[in-house]
Motif scaffolding. Sequence first.
Motif, PDB file in Angstrom:
ATOM      1  N   ASP A 205      60.607   7.141 -54.172  1.00 44.77           N
ATOM      2  CA  ASP A 205      59.689   6.412 -53.303  1.00 44.77           C
ATOM      3  C   ASP A 205      59.700   6.985 -51.888  1.00 44.77           C
TER       4      ASP A 205
ATOM      5  N   LYS B  37      60.651  -0.516 -54.344  1.00 46.75           N
ATOM      6  CA  LYS B  37      61.613   0.342 -55.039  1.00 46.75           C
ATOM      7  C   LYS B  37      62.233   1.303 -54.023  1.00 46.75           C
TER       8      LYS B  37
ATOM      9  N   LEU C  16      53.352   0.913 -58.373  1.00 49.76           N
ATOM     10  CA  LEU C  16      54.529   1.656 -57.930  1.00 49.76           C
ATOM     11  C   LEU C  16      54.115   2.750 -56.950  1.00 49.76           C
TER      12      LEU C  16
ATOM     13  N   TYR D 165      65.144   3.890 -54.335  1.00 50.66           N
ATOM     14  CA  TYR D 165      64.991   5.107 -55.129  1.00 50.66           C
ATOM     15  C   TYR D 165      64.453   6.238 -54.256  1.00 50.66           C
TER      16      TYR D 165
END
Length: 366
Positions: free
Chosen positions: A227, A221, A172, A224
């Motif tokens: 990020d 991602k 991530l 979001y």
Amino acid sequence: MTGREPDTEREPGTGRLALPGVLTAGQAARTAAAIAGLQRADGAIPWFRGHHLDPWDHIEAAMALDAAGEHGRAAAAYDWLARHQLPDGSWYAGYADGDAARPTDRGKETNFCAYVAVGVLHHYLATGDEEFRDRMWPVVYAAVEFVLALQHPGGAIGWRRDADGTPAAGALLTGCSSIHQALRCALALAERREDPQPDWELATGRLGHALRHHPAHFLDKSAYSMDWYYPVLAGALRGPRALAHLDARWAEFVVDGLGVRCVSTNPWVTGGESAELALALWAAGDSERAARVLRWIGHLRAPDGLYWTGYVYADRTIWPRERTAWTAGSVLLAVAALTGEPATEAVFGGAGLPRGLESGECCERA
């Protein structure tokens, strides 16, 4: 919300946290007291009493306590981590109300575990307590080793080891940005102990290179906001490039007068993301916009000094009906940075933190 918040008498630890239009010293003291009121006798800081604790947010709240001068309470939070660290250097991802005997998620998230290095360095810089630093060094060392065991060949770090021990396949961007900051803090602690960690330097350089140059190494991602701003907040991007990065998606995530969307597609602004964006703006050199964002989220402040998690502006509704220690903590830390609190400046400004090995050879191999 109804009722007027009393302007608590100025306290020495929070006098420096006064920021015009955002917090008075008395309001900062009230927020610190509210976070302290959520802390259990054993040092654990759950999101709120009756909810769960995760290690990252527990540390965020502890750092806010240190920024407010509550050093004893912050030390108790780190002692909780030291007592409950697992043999492999990790912590579980969740504990019911901070009760170590009742894990709610036996997975182990790498950014949760790495963040202890940020908190320990922050507490040491805030207090100068070398005994604490030395006592917590084995905790930091073991946590970093757990995290780096999940680093991929391209530099990114897998986001989790599942309860059965299986590493998650993906990495991530937000979590790895936080880990990058944590590794730099861990290297700073190693320097102060005169205990060099060349493998950590290599790992930090590889991770930083991946964050700056290889977005394909991370799961998508991008809806979001974390990020978007986290590579700046955590120090992977700085200077003009950082400001250009934030400007590129500003209109997508920022709602003037209200705050920052958690997800670009939802009409929901959140206090934690807004405070973190303010901290990222400050780190990028834009204190004026940082303070403006913090002023906007005054509408999320409750009379007890905590902050509501978010606001659905399409419905003009506070949601969810919860006030978390970590949301309040993120506000205090952003204010601490903007008002020049030295420990918070050091760990989030990052000017004095080691950057890891950034040689061309290391980067080309990534």
